[in-house]
Every structure is written in structure tokens, then in C-alpha cells.
Design a protein around this motif. Structure first.
Motif, short mmCIF file in Angstrom:
data_model
loop_
_atom_site.label_atom_id
_atom_site.label_comp_id
_atom_site.label_asym_id
_atom_site.label_seq_id
_atom_site.Cartn_x
_atom_site.Cartn_y
_atom_site.Cartn_z
N LYS A 38 0.81 -1.22 0.00
CA LYS A 38 0.00 0.00 0.00
C LYS A 38 0.85 1.27 0.00
N GLN A 39 2.01 1.21 0.68
CA GLN A 39 2.82 2.43 0.79
C GLN A 39 3.88 2.56 -0.30
N GLY A 40 4.34 1.42 -0.84
CA GLY A 40 5.41 1.52 -1.81
C GLY A 40 5.89 0.17 -2.31
N ILE A 53 10.75 2.23 -1.87
CA ILE A 53 10.42 3.48 -2.56
C ILE A 53 8.92 3.72 -2.38
N TYR A 54 8.58 4.90 -1.90
CA TYR A 54 7.20 5.18 -1.49
C TYR A 54 6.42 5.94 -2.56
N PHE A 55 5.11 5.71 -2.54
CA PHE A 55 4.22 6.43 -3.47
C PHE A 55 4.01 7.87 -3.02
N GLU A 56 3.95 8.08 -1.69
CA GLU A 56 3.69 9.41 -1.14
C GLU A 56 4.84 9.81 -0.22
N ASN A 57 5.25 11.07 -0.29
CA ASN A 57 6.44 11.51 0.43
C ASN A 57 6.29 11.54 1.95
N GLU A 58 5.04 11.58 2.46
CA GLU A 58 4.90 11.59 3.92
C GLU A 58 5.10 10.21 4.53
N SER A 59 4.92 9.15 3.73
CA SER A 59 5.07 7.79 4.26
C SER A 59 6.48 7.48 4.75
N ALA A 146 10.48 -6.69 12.75
CA ALA A 146 9.25 -6.35 12.04
C ALA A 146 9.54 -5.33 10.95
N ILE A 147 8.87 -5.50 9.81
CA ILE A 147 8.94 -4.53 8.73
C ILE A 147 7.55 -3.93 8.53
N ASP A 148 7.43 -3.02 7.57
CA ASP A 148 6.15 -2.37 7.27
C ASP A 148 5.57 -1.71 8.52
#
Length: 207
Positions: A38-40, A53-59, A146-148
């Protein structure tokens, strides 16, 4: 520094974006695709590193904070460096809990390690305890990572670990028995949750 600069240049060549339905990836590098969420999107750089690599810069800002806190406590991958829309972190060469349980039985010792992970989450100020088995990695010895962890700090605590319990599959009841013995605190938090019974009923129907 030369290696870091080389990695940064390659990361900048990769484009990821998320239209309404399908994730799009343009990767002209040799970095191997590991997965997308969902994030990248995550790529393996080498035997030691991967990049998200993220879709949105705030993530990445949210996840960087959690990774750095978790890294100091030994429960998240080490962060090497980061940019506006990416984080280069440790590549975990160990099985996820999901994969581990497909090859080994659920034991009391394994449950003790899961409880320790949750306890550490709480000590760090994380309050979303619904972590999927595919996002927890089983280390040699006693540890887990843990990841994510983008959304591990929520306005309201998420006490019931639906994804974790569902990830136990047919071993879910055994898992709960072990938790009851090892940590009455977590067992009571879960079983007293208003959605606990419906969760267990839904799992029984799928068997």
C-alpha cells in the motif's frame, strides 16, 4: 560514501506510482523486485541492503521514525540512509513468520518471542499491534524483526492482532493457549476485545 552515491543514483532511476487499480513500476536497474504494498515498492540492492520506494512523500517520514526507534531496540531492520521518497535499509536474509510456520511447528518458545516483540512495541510507544505474519521475521537465536511499520503509531490503539491471529491458521487456538500461559496481559486484552469472538468464528468457518 561512493557506494551510497551509486545506490542513490540508481534509486533515482526507478519510478513507482499507484493509479486507482494497479501499481506501476519502471525499473531500469538491476535491483530485484521483492514486493509491493500500500505504501510503496521494495527492491533488493545486494546481500545486505534493500530499498523501499514510497508512493507518497509523507510515508517515509512516518516509517523512518519507527524504523529508527525499532532499530535501536533490535526489532526493526537497520537504516543505512534515506531520501525524499525512499529508505535504504537492512535486507533480512531470514524467513518471515509466515514462511517459518509452513516449515516448523508452533512452539511455546516461538510464542514467547512474539510476545517479547509486542512488549517491545509497547515500550517504544507503538500502539498498533495488528502485525501480519509475513511482516515479522524470525532471527537466529531469540530475536524477531518487524517490517512495514509505517502505521505503528495510531490515534487510537489497535489491541486486537487480527492479522497475526489469522496468520496462525489452524494453530490459532494453540497460539492463544500459549499466550494465555505466557502473558495473561495480552491474552485478556485480546479475548476481552468486542471483536474477538467474531474473529474466531470467521476463522472456524474458513476451515
Amino acid at each position: 560514501m561512493a557506494l551510497e552515491k551509486e545506490i542513490m543514483e540508481k534509486v533515482k532511476q526507478i519510478r513507482v506510482w499507484k493509479p486507482p487499480y494497479n501499481i506501476k513500476i519502471d525499473n531500469p536497474t538491476t535491483f530485484r523486485l521483492l514486493g509491493a504494498g500500500k505504501q510503496g515498492v521494495v527492491f533488493q540492492i545486494d546481500d545486505e541492503r534493500c530499498v523501499k520506494i514510497y508512493f507518497e512523500n509523507e510515508s517515509p517520514i512516518k516509517e523512518l521514525n519507527a524504523l529508527q526507534l525499532g532499530g535501536k531496540a533490535g526489532i526493526c531492520p537497520k537504516v543505512f540512509f534515506w531520501g525524499t521518497n525512499y529508505i535504504v535499509m537492512e535486507y533480512l536474509k531470514v524467513p518471515s513468520l509466515l514462511d517459518y510456520l509452513q516449515n516448523y511447528p508452533l512452539t511455546k518458545d516461538l510464542c514467547r518471542r512474539i510476545i517479547h516483540l509486542l512488549d517491545t512495541f509497547e515500550q517504544l510507544g507503538f500502539n498498533r499491534f495488528d502485525h501480519a505474519t509475513r511482516h515479522i521475521y524470525v532471527l537466529p537465536g531469540e530475536g524477531m524483526k518487524a517490517i512495514d511499520v509505517v502505521h505503528v503509531i495510531k490515534k487510537e490503539p489497535v489491541w486486537l492482532p487480527k492479522k497475526l491471529i489469522k496468520g496462525m491458521g489452524e494453530e490459532a487456538e494453540l497460539f492463544l493457549d500459549f499466550v494465555k500461559e505466557l502473558s495473561p496481559k495480552w491474552y485478556e486484552r485480546w479475548t476481552n476485545h468486542p471483536n474477538f469472538e467474531s474473529l474466531m468464528e470467521s476463522m472456524k468457518k474458513k476451515r
